[in-house]
Design a protein around this motif. Sequence first.
Motif, mmCIF file in Angstrom:
data_model
loop_
_atom_site.group_PDB
_atom_site.id
_atom_site.type_symbol
_atom_site.label_atom_id
_atom_site.label_comp_id
_atom_site.label_asym_id
_atom_site.label_seq_id
_atom_site.Cartn_x
_atom_site.Cartn_y
_atom_site.Cartn_z
ATOM 1 N N TYR A 36 8.424 82.067 31.610
ATOM 2 C CA TYR A 36 7.701 81.256 31.188
ATOM 3 C C TYR A 36 6.074 81.715 30.986
ATOM 4 C CZ TYR A 36 11.734 77.913 30.975
ATOM 5 O OH TYR A 36 12.689 77.478 30.890
ATOM 6 N N GLN A 38 2.455 79.853 30.544
ATOM 7 C CA GLN A 38 1.790 78.870 30.422
ATOM 8 C C GLN A 38 0.330 78.890 30.403
ATOM 9 O OE1 GLN A 38 2.358 76.138 34.059
ATOM 10 N NE2 GLN A 38 2.127 74.441 32.720
ATOM 11 N N GLY A 43 2.048 73.021 28.483
ATOM 12 C CA GLY A 43 3.399 72.866 29.043
ATOM 13 C C GLY A 43 3.990 74.748 28.994
ATOM 14 N N PRO A 44 4.771 75.170 29.985
ATOM 15 C CA PRO A 44 5.187 76.332 30.013
ATOM 16 C C PRO A 44 5.966 76.447 28.843
ATOM 17 C CG PRO A 44 5.884 74.959 31.987
ATOM 18 C CD PRO A 44 5.246 74.129 30.833
ATOM 19 N N LEU A 46 8.897 78.975 27.034
ATOM 20 C CA LEU A 46 9.838 79.984 27.248
ATOM 21 C C LEU A 46 9.580 81.386 26.479
ATOM 22 C CD1 LEU A 46 12.564 80.535 28.584
ATOM 23 C CD2 LEU A 46 13.896 79.811 26.794
#
Lengths: 113, 115
Positions: A36, A38, A43-44, A46
């Motif tokens: 991921y 970030q 938010g992380p 994918l």
Amino acid sequence: QKEVEQDPGPLSVPEGAIVSLNCTYSNSAFQYFMWYRQYSRKGPELLMYTYSSGNKEDGRFTAQVDKSSKYISLFIRDSQPSDSATYLCAMSAYLSYGQNFVFGPGTRLSVLP
Amino acid sequence: DVKVTQSSRYLVKRTGEKVFLECVQDMDHENMFWYRQDPGLGLRLIYFSYDVKMKEKGDIPEGYSVSREKKERFSLILESASTNQTSMYLCASRPSLATGANVLTFGAGSRLTVL
């Protein structure tokens, strides 16, 4: 021993460099390996995931899994300032229930122009 | 692509207030999760839900509750907010293990400050 180890950095590289990010793990049941990205206060996201062993390539990004060594890597070629972010590795077991995602602490990467 | 939407990006609340954090996903995923992320502590699972009206505690459920009345929506509730609940809250979803990969898709996060 922690389930997942990841060097938190920070890691600073010049623009255009090849970046290598790594995680080690201890649980041999892990089958899914995720990376991921970030950005700060987001938010992380994918980036890519691999099931079981092997390599996977997506543009400038390559993910490698070596299950025999319990070691995963993310390579970024021709790194750009926009790649500056924290990179989290994560793992899960096949058919695992909800609690079985394990995350590394993240490596903070800075790509300098 | 799966989209996980957290309606509130930034919230400031006072100690003792009730706080609702909403999360909606648009890809018919069975499983939804709430994490909190804190510097030095990483991501910690608060609750997850594997179906409508079903929930299970994660690693740090104390002080939180959840609600899943519809498949696409998973709410995190802080009944009486405290300063130690100041954090980044992340919602995530995953398809059923029978139909998809065991990977999580996250929302953009909700940054909560409790004064």
